[in-house]
Design a protein around this motif. Sequence first.
Motif, PDB file in Angstrom:
ATOM      1  N   SER A  10      56.263  -2.162  61.162  1.00 15.12           N
ATOM      2  CA  SER A  10      56.787  -0.553  60.916  1.00 15.12           C
ATOM      3  C   SER A  10      57.071  -0.266  59.417  1.00 15.12           C
ATOM      4  CB  SER A  10      58.134  -0.371  62.049  1.00 15.12           C
ATOM      5  OG  SER A  10      59.294  -1.083  61.255  1.00 15.12           O
ATOM      6  N   GLN A  11      57.680  -1.239  58.707  1.00 22.88           N
ATOM      7  CA  GLN A  11      58.268  -0.017  57.144  1.00 22.88           C
ATOM      8  C   GLN A  11      56.340  -0.905  56.606  1.00 22.88           C
ATOM      9  OE1 GLN A  11      61.351  -2.278  55.707  1.00 22.88           O
ATOM     10  NE2 GLN A  11      62.521  -1.905  56.930  1.00 22.88           N
ATOM     11  N   LYS A  12      55.661  -1.172  57.125  1.00 19.73           N
ATOM     12  CA  LYS A  12      54.870  -1.076  56.003  1.00 19.73           C
ATOM     13  C   LYS A  12      53.543   0.700  56.038  1.00 19.73           C
ATOM     14  CE  LYS A  12      50.905  -4.110  54.979  1.00 19.73           C
ATOM     15  NZ  LYS A  12      49.750  -5.291  55.376  1.00 19.73           N
ATOM     16  N   LEU A  13      53.894   0.131  57.893  1.00 14.80           N
ATOM     17  CA  LEU A  13      52.909   1.453  58.411  1.00 14.80           C
ATOM     18  C   LEU A  13      53.783   2.638  57.862  1.00 14.80           C
ATOM     19  CD1 LEU A  13      50.817   1.987  59.903  1.00 14.80           C
ATOM     20  CD2 LEU A  13      52.392   2.477  62.057  1.00 14.80           C
ATOM     21  N   ALA A  14      55.278   3.135  58.231  1.00 13.08           N
ATOM     22  CA  ALA A  14      55.166   4.330  57.239  1.00 13.08           C
ATOM     23  C   ALA A  14      55.204   4.302  55.546  1.00 13.08           C
ATOM     24  CB  ALA A  14      56.961   3.987  57.359  1.00 13.08           C
ATOM     25  N   LEU A  15      55.952   2.957  55.009  1.00 11.43           N
ATOM     26  CA  LEU A  15      54.607   3.449  53.422  1.00 11.43           C
ATOM     27  C   LEU A  15      52.807   3.278  53.395  1.00 11.43           C
ATOM     28  CD1 LEU A  15      56.547   0.503  52.354  1.00 11.43           C
ATOM     29  CD2 LEU A  15      56.931   2.789  51.796  1.00 11.43           C
ATOM     30  N   GLU A  16      52.284   3.068  54.110  1.00 13.89           N
ATOM     31  CA  GLU A  16      50.871   3.476  53.947  1.00 13.89           C
ATOM     32  C   GLU A  16      50.355   5.096  54.414  1.00 13.89           C
ATOM     33  OE1 GLU A  16      49.021   0.998  56.646  1.00 13.89           O
ATOM     34  OE2 GLU A  16      48.853  -1.212  55.061  1.00 13.89           O
ATOM     35  N   ARG A  17      51.711   5.950  55.326  1.00 14.74           N
ATOM     36  CA  ARG A  17      51.347   6.960  55.591  1.00 14.74           C
ATOM     37  C   ARG A  17      52.074   8.090  54.703  1.00 14.74           C
ATOM     38  NH1 ARG A  17      53.622   6.987  62.277  1.00 14.74           N
ATOM     39  NH2 ARG A  17      51.740   5.718  63.039  1.00 14.74           N
ATOM     40  N   GLN A  18      52.968   7.295  54.509  1.00 15.23           N
ATOM     41  CA  GLN A  18      53.643   8.215  52.886  1.00 15.23           C
ATOM     42  C   GLN A  18      51.958   8.435  52.001  1.00 15.23           C
ATOM     43  OE1 GLN A  18      56.791   6.563  51.543  1.00 15.23           O
ATOM     44  NE2 GLN A  18      58.223   6.985  53.409  1.00 15.23           N
ATOM     45  N   LEU A  19      51.639   7.893  51.542  1.00 15.16           N
ATOM     46  CA  LEU A  19      50.973   7.086  50.819  1.00 15.16           C
ATOM     47  C   LEU A  19      49.328   7.955  50.944  1.00 15.16           C
ATOM     48  CD1 LEU A  19      49.793   6.075  47.228  1.00 15.16           C
ATOM     49  CD2 LEU A  19      48.941   4.201  49.106  1.00 15.16           C
ATOM     50  N   LEU A  20      48.920   7.771  52.245  1.00 11.62           N
ATOM     51  CA  LEU A  20      47.792   8.827  52.516  1.00 11.62           C
ATOM     52  C   LEU A  20      48.607  10.626  53.056  1.00 11.62           C
ATOM     53  CD1 LEU A  20      45.079   8.841  54.082  1.00 11.62           C
ATOM     54  CD2 LEU A  20      46.183   8.988  56.173  1.00 11.62           C
TER      55      LEU A  20
ATOM     56  N   ILE B 168      50.551  11.907  50.487  1.00  8.80           N
ATOM     57  CA  ILE B 168      50.575  12.182  48.908  1.00  8.80           C
ATOM     58  C   ILE B 168      48.798  12.431  48.961  1.00  8.80           C
ATOM     59  CG2 ILE B 168      51.461  11.737  46.715  1.00  8.80           C
ATOM     60  CD1 ILE B 168      53.867  10.009  47.567  1.00  8.80           C
ATOM     61  N   ASN B 169      48.322  11.539  49.354  1.00  8.29           N
ATOM     62  CA  ASN B 169      46.247  11.924  48.868  1.00  8.29           C
ATOM     63  C   ASN B 169      45.708  12.969  48.760  1.00  8.29           C
ATOM     64  OD1 ASN B 169      44.203  10.214  47.187  1.00  8.29           O
ATOM     65  ND2 ASN B 169      43.857   9.637  48.655  1.00  8.29           N
ATOM     66  N   GLN B 170      46.482  13.406  50.690  1.00 10.78           N
ATOM     67  CA  GLN B 170      45.381  14.118  50.985  1.00 10.78           C
ATOM     68  C   GLN B 170      46.097  15.292  50.290  1.00 10.78           C
ATOM     69  OE1 GLN B 170      46.072  13.935  55.055  1.00 10.78           O
ATOM     70  NE2 GLN B 170      44.616  12.140  55.283  1.00 10.78           N
ATOM     71  N   SER B 171      47.278  15.664  49.610  1.00 15.15           N
ATOM     72  CA  SER B 171      47.837  16.535  49.361  1.00 15.15           C
ATOM     73  C   SER B 171      47.702  17.194  47.751  1.00 15.15           C
ATOM     74  CB  SER B 171      49.457  17.208  49.664  1.00 15.15           C
ATOM     75  OG  SER B 171      50.245  15.855  48.202  1.00 15.15           O
ATOM     76  N   THR B 172      47.341  15.770  47.447  1.00 18.94           N
ATOM     77  CA  THR B 172      46.229  15.945  45.926  1.00 18.94           C
ATOM     78  C   THR B 172      45.289  15.967  45.815  1.00 18.94           C
ATOM     79  OG1 THR B 172      46.941  13.920  45.565  1.00 18.94           O
ATOM     80  CG2 THR B 172      48.515  14.611  44.177  1.00 18.94           C
ATOM     81  N   SER B 173      44.644  16.019  46.786  1.00 18.85           N
ATOM     82  CA  SER B 173      42.980  16.185  46.561  1.00 18.85           C
ATOM     83  C   SER B 173      42.464  17.110  46.967  1.00 18.85           C
ATOM     84  CB  SER B 173      42.611  15.147  48.134  1.00 18.85           C
ATOM     85  OG  SER B 173      42.818  14.409  47.438  1.00 18.85           O
ATOM     86  N   VAL B 174      41.897  18.262  46.739  1.00 15.97           N
ATOM     87  CA  VAL B 174      41.165  19.761  46.385  1.00 15.97           C
ATOM     88  C   VAL B 174      39.772  19.612  46.575  1.00 15.97           C
ATOM     89  CG1 VAL B 174      41.099  21.490  45.951  1.00 15.97           C
ATOM     90  CG2 VAL B 174      42.973  20.332  44.993  1.00 15.97           C
TER      91      VAL B 174
ATOM     92  N   ASP C 135      51.341   2.839  41.822  1.00 19.08           N
ATOM     93  CA  ASP C 135      52.179   1.979  42.023  1.00 19.08           C
ATOM     94  C   ASP C 135      53.589   2.074  42.765  1.00 19.08           C
ATOM     95  OD1 ASP C 135      50.680   1.627  40.108  1.00 19.08           O
ATOM     96  OD2 ASP C 135      51.444   2.548  38.500  1.00 19.08           O
ATOM     97  N   VAL C 136      54.395   2.702  42.569  1.00 22.46           N
ATOM     98  CA  VAL C 136      55.768   2.881  43.208  1.00 22.46           C
ATOM     99  C   VAL C 136      55.244   1.856  45.217  1.00 22.46           C
ATOM    100  CG1 VAL C 136      57.373   4.383  44.668  1.00 22.46           C
ATOM    101  CG2 VAL C 136      56.452   4.836  42.156  1.00 22.46           C
ATOM    102  N   PHE C 137      54.339   2.458  45.396  1.00 18.37           N
ATOM    103  CA  PHE C 137      53.703   1.978  46.956  1.00 18.37           C
ATOM    104  C   PHE C 137      53.827   0.600  46.374  1.00 18.37           C
ATOM    105  CE2 PHE C 137      50.433   0.061  48.842  1.00 18.37           C
ATOM    106  CZ  PHE C 137      50.765   0.424  50.905  1.00 18.37           C
TER     107      PHE C 137
ATOM    108  N   LEU D 298      49.264  11.101  41.522  1.00 16.29           N
ATOM    109  CA  LEU D 298      48.633   9.833  42.305  1.00 16.29           C
ATOM    110  C   LEU D 298      48.722   8.158  42.380  1.00 16.29           C
ATOM    111  CD1 LEU D 298      47.774   9.819  44.821  1.00 16.29           C
ATOM    112  CD2 LEU D 298      45.599   9.800  43.896  1.00 16.29           C
ATOM    113  N   ALA D 299      48.294   7.816  40.744  1.00 15.48           N
ATOM    114  CA  ALA D 299      48.766   6.836  39.638  1.00 15.48           C
ATOM    115  C   ALA D 299      50.269   6.509  40.027  1.00 15.48           C
ATOM    116  CB  ALA D 299      48.173   6.597  38.388  1.00 15.48           C
ATOM    117  N   LEU D 300      50.388   7.429  39.260  1.00 11.43           N
ATOM    118  CA  LEU D 300      52.653   7.162  40.293  1.00 11.43           C
ATOM    119  C   LEU D 300      52.757   6.570  41.336  1.00 11.43           C
ATOM    120  CD1 LEU D 300      55.147   6.811  38.504  1.00 11.43           C
ATOM    121  CD2 LEU D 300      55.156   8.475  38.822  1.00 11.43           C
TER     122      LEU D 300
END
Length: 422
Positions: A70-80, A82-88, A45-47, A40-42
């Motif tokens: 539009s590109q900023k919104l796509a980046l934010e969705r990708q980060l969201l 990843i955050n949801q998939s790694t949160s248990v 940083d990429v975001f 997630l931290a990595l």
Amino acid sequence: MPTYILFILCAIILALCLAVIIMLPWFRYQAESRNDNQLLALNIDVFKQRLAELENDFNEQQIDQATYDSQKLALERQLLDINQSTSVHSFVPNFKSRLIFIIWIPFLVAMAYYIIADRSETFKLWQSQDHIGKVADDLLTGKISTPPESAAKDAIGLINTMQTNVHHNATDPMRWFRMSEIYMALEAPEQALEALARAYRLNPDDEKIAITYAQTSFFAQGGVLSQNIRQVLQKVLANNPTHQGAQMLMVMGEMKDGNYAEARKWLNIVKQAILAKNGDHSEAVKSLADLEKNINEREAQSKQAIIVQVNITPTILGRVKKGDTLFVNIRPIAGGVPVVAKKISADDLHKEGLSLKISDIDSIMPTALLSQAIVSGQQLGITARVSTSGDAMPQSGDLTSNPVPLDVKANSATVLIDKVVP
């Protein structure tokens, strides 16, 4: 260390190992959680890097406002995502929770062990083995002939310990032989016979074991020589032709089986061997003369024998087990005490049936002979029954026949065992 204490320690260690095994997934979760956090931290940083590049392109007017948004919104969705998939969302174990498991799992195992079954008899056996195990071993190996007073007080524990010792040394024929002597002293002939059979199988060349096995089996089966015991005696006599114990068993066995010529032959061999020895043998010779007279009388009675053919239906033949007993009775059809009750081994009862002779010899009372009952005109019936228990009274599960009327003019009868006692 006492066996009981050793058992408890091993049980505790096993329960602790089980607790650790159960908690292993918790330790794996910590490692996976650390990996997820690093990932997630990595991604963050990429975001940030891509967002900075996007703003730089917008400031230099390389892209317009709509493309930037539009590109900023796509980046934010990708980060969201990843955050949801790694949160248990799960319970995170700590030291206290692990300690509770380590304590409770052994406790629950101990409670289950205590509730499921009573192990007090096992613990008593272990205590006896610890206290008098050496005494039991010395008795079975012949080092001592009688137990010390301290061990004799716990007779049940001593017997149980000796039985366990014999099974732990199952290939030692002498231990089985001495165990059979203990059983005979306790008036347990069936257990003694089984122990002798094991001893004989382990060492068939030992004359003492062989003759004791033959004698015990002979008397346990009512003076009948089974095919197995006959072979045992024949082997003893082949190795030692002058063994009088084996010769006398052959005399009595052949007489019981109705082989009177063979019985007289063996009796004559015994008599000649006794007369060949120095000294006064008048008492022994007199006993042999009485036995010969008995043989002659039984032979005379057997000439009036009735031949009974016992058959069994194939559907229940499979229920006949080795060691079962066959009873053939002749009694008044009107009811009452049997006139004849013949008891033999059922081992020879096959699909072809079994033929046997019944005469006055088999009469229960010497004052109420079979021949007398026939002459008096009583209506008699013959029944046959296979018993697992060997009890003279019918038991549930025995195989039996219907009564067959005895024809006084015939010298034979056929009985069919075709039903099971309910």
